[in-house]
Design an enzyme around this catalytic site. Structure first.
Site, short mmCIF file in Angstrom:
data_model
loop_
_atom_site.label_atom_id
_atom_site.label_comp_id
_atom_site.label_asym_id
_atom_site.label_seq_id
_atom_site.Cartn_x
_atom_site.Cartn_y
_atom_site.Cartn_z
N GLU A 1 0.81 -1.22 0.00
CA GLU A 1 0.00 0.00 0.00
C GLU A 1 0.84 1.27 0.00
O GLU A 1 0.88 2.01 1.01
CB GLU A 1 -0.97 -0.02 1.19
CG GLU A 1 -1.92 -1.20 1.15
CD GLU A 1 -3.01 -1.14 2.23
OE1 GLU A 1 -2.93 -0.26 3.09
OE2 GLU A 1 -3.94 -1.96 2.17
N GLU B 1 -5.78 -7.94 -0.28
CA GLU B 1 -6.46 -7.71 1.00
C GLU B 1 -7.89 -7.31 0.73
O GLU B 1 -8.16 -6.53 -0.19
CB GLU B 1 -5.83 -6.57 1.82
CG GLU B 1 -4.52 -6.88 2.47
CD GLU B 1 -3.97 -5.70 3.26
OE1 GLU B 1 -4.76 -4.83 3.69
OE2 GLU B 1 -2.75 -5.64 3.44
O1 IFM Z 1 -4.84 -3.16 8.80
C1 IFM Z 1 -4.67 -2.61 7.55
C2 IFM Z 1 -3.48 -3.23 6.86
O2 IFM Z 1 -2.32 -3.06 7.58
C3 IFM Z 1 -3.27 -2.62 5.50
N1 IFM Z 1 -4.49 -2.60 4.73
C4 IFM Z 1 -5.67 -2.11 5.37
C5 IFM Z 1 -5.89 -2.82 6.69
C6 IFM Z 1 -7.17 -2.31 7.36
O3 IFM Z 1 -7.07 -0.95 7.63
#
Ligand code: IFM
Length: 452
Positions: free
Chosen positions: A176, A361
């Protein structure tokens, strides 16, 4: 809160995916390992967490989920849940706690144990090299604002690949990059907590260059299956005005296209370059070739959408994000599975035709509790997964080359600025006893994956 589910159950939806589709769960080092153990060094999240008011419950990652000691039990939960892959990051300050030269033997041994335990359980290791725990010494030297961070990251990449590369099914350099740069340097919500346009411009370029240099190092080692993990947020204008449409386009440029355009086309969006102006690092154009070197797959992390409202009082962007009227999670994030499908279609059509795509994710926070029967009922989360997987199943019918999906997250964990107050896991964690309790959603995944 009510989720937007699908007409079909998770088990029925899963039957629509090809048999070789990878299903896994994702976690991250600072959020679960516990930095108090195994000689882990200081990161900028430790110092950020000490700033008054930075973390809603004032906590840090010292204890987290004690995964450092309980990793075997945790990987049993992954394998028993029927998942075939585990997405995890290495921790830079755990491997190199004091300097870039002195490797922590305990850190190496921990990831050796973790990887061997994955392989023993038949889990494919999907590794990320950086999930936000920048060593404090690098933060002290300017962190992501300093171009030298790209060299430090390249050297760290070399260490990881030399030692662990032969056991990794896939690798992505940075988790990210929008969070690493914009969220942390403009909105100040994450370490290092800055609100500075110049710092933002520099970090948004350097995180991309770090990606490119890391890929170059890994290619040099012959490492296979290299990709990127970009977070995406869908945006809609608050009203039908031209200004709202223009600001929504700018939001998409900053959040999504900055990373998509540079990674896959070797350029940055014009409207974002105009925003950054003189703050872009000198000669940034010369780095775009390295940043856009070919990849083997592209990952998207997706949670929600934003509604964009023009705001003349906002000094640089001229907009703010407001909430819409869709059902929301415990983060207050709107649930919008169509946004995920939008990004995968756009990636397949505009940026990476034919490239294998992964959802790296996807998941939701919910105020889960263990009930008197010792169970955790989270029908909202089951519905969230159903809704998003149904949107993805439709893409398979359109020949979008989706190859895998990772649920966030295996465990309730340290949710950054929200500390331990938000629960994203399919497994509940009692932070006093560290007892793990699989939730209804874990059981739903298990039933669906066993049926498949
Ligand atoms: O917890 C985070 C993760 O570290 C990165 N992506 C989003 C998740 C939820 O906020």
């Amino acid at each position: 809160m009510v989720g937007q589910g699908a007409e079909m159950s998770l088990t029925e939806i899963m039957s629509r995916f090809p048999s070789d589709m990878v299903f896994g769960v994702a976690t991250s080092s600072y959020q679960i390992e516990g930095t108090a153990h195994g000689g882990c060094g200081a990161s900028h999240w430790d110092s950020f967490a000490r700033q008054p008011g930075a973390i809603t419950d004032g906590s840090d990652g010292a204890a987290a989920c004690d995964h450092y000691n309980r990793y075997a039990e945790d990987l049993d939960l992954v394998a028993d849940g029927g998942f075939g892959a585990y997405r995890f990051p290495f921790s830079w300050p755990r491997l190199l706690p004091q300097s870039d030269k002195e490797v922590n033997a305990d850190g190496l041994a921990f990831y050796d144990r973790l990887l061997d335990a994955m392989l023993e359980r038949g889990l494919q290791p999907f590794a990320t090299l950086y999930h936000w725990d920048l060593p404090q010494r690098h933060a002290d030297n300017g962190g992501w604002q300093n171009r030298d961070v790209t060299g430090w990251f390249a050297d760290y990449t070399d260490l990881v690949i030399r030692h662990f590369g032969d056991r990794l099914a896939s690798v992505a350099p940075v988790n990210e990059p929008w969070c690493v740069s914009f969220l942390s340097h403009y909105w100040g919500h994450h370490a290092p907590g800055l609100c500075d346009l110049a710092a933002t411009a520099r970090s948004m370029h350097h995180v991309q260059l770090a990606h490119g240099r890391s890929i170059e190092v890994m290619r040099g080692h012959g490492q296979q299956n290299l990709g990127c993990v970009l977070n995406k947020e869908f945006a809609v204008p608050v009203d039908g005005s031209d200004l709202a449409a223009e600001k929504t386009y700018l939001f998409d440029g900053i959040y999504n296209r900055w990373f998509e355009e540079s990674t896959f086309r070797g350029r940055y969006p014009e409207e974002v370059l105009a925003l950054f102006g003189e703050h872009m690092p000198d000669g940034y154009e010369d780095d775009l070739g390295l940043i856009s070197a070919p990849l083997d797959w592209a990952g998207s992390n997706y949670y929600t959408r934003s509604v964009i409202a023009p705001d003349a009082g906002e000094p640089h962007l001229g907009f703010r994000c407001v909430r819409g009227d869709l059902p929301k999670t415990d983060m207050g994030w709107e649930i919008d599975p169509d946004g995920l499908a939008f990004f995968l279609r756009r990636m397949a059509r505009d940026y990476a035709p034919g490239l294998p795509l992964y959802v790296t994710e996807n998941g939701m926070a919910n105020a889960d509790m263990v009930n008197a029967a010792g169970e955790v009922q989270d029908p909202e989360r089951v519905a969230y997964f159903e809704g998003h997987l149904a949107a993805l199943a439709a893409l398979i019918d359109e020949d979008v080359p989706l190859k895998g999906y990772f649920a966030w997250s295996l465990l309730d964990n340290y949710e950054w600025a929200f500390g331990y107050s938000k629960r994203f896991g399919i497994v509940h964690v009692d932070y006093d006893s560290m007892v793990r309790t699989p939730k209804q959603s874990w059981h739903a995944w298990r039933a669906a994956l066993q049926a498949g």
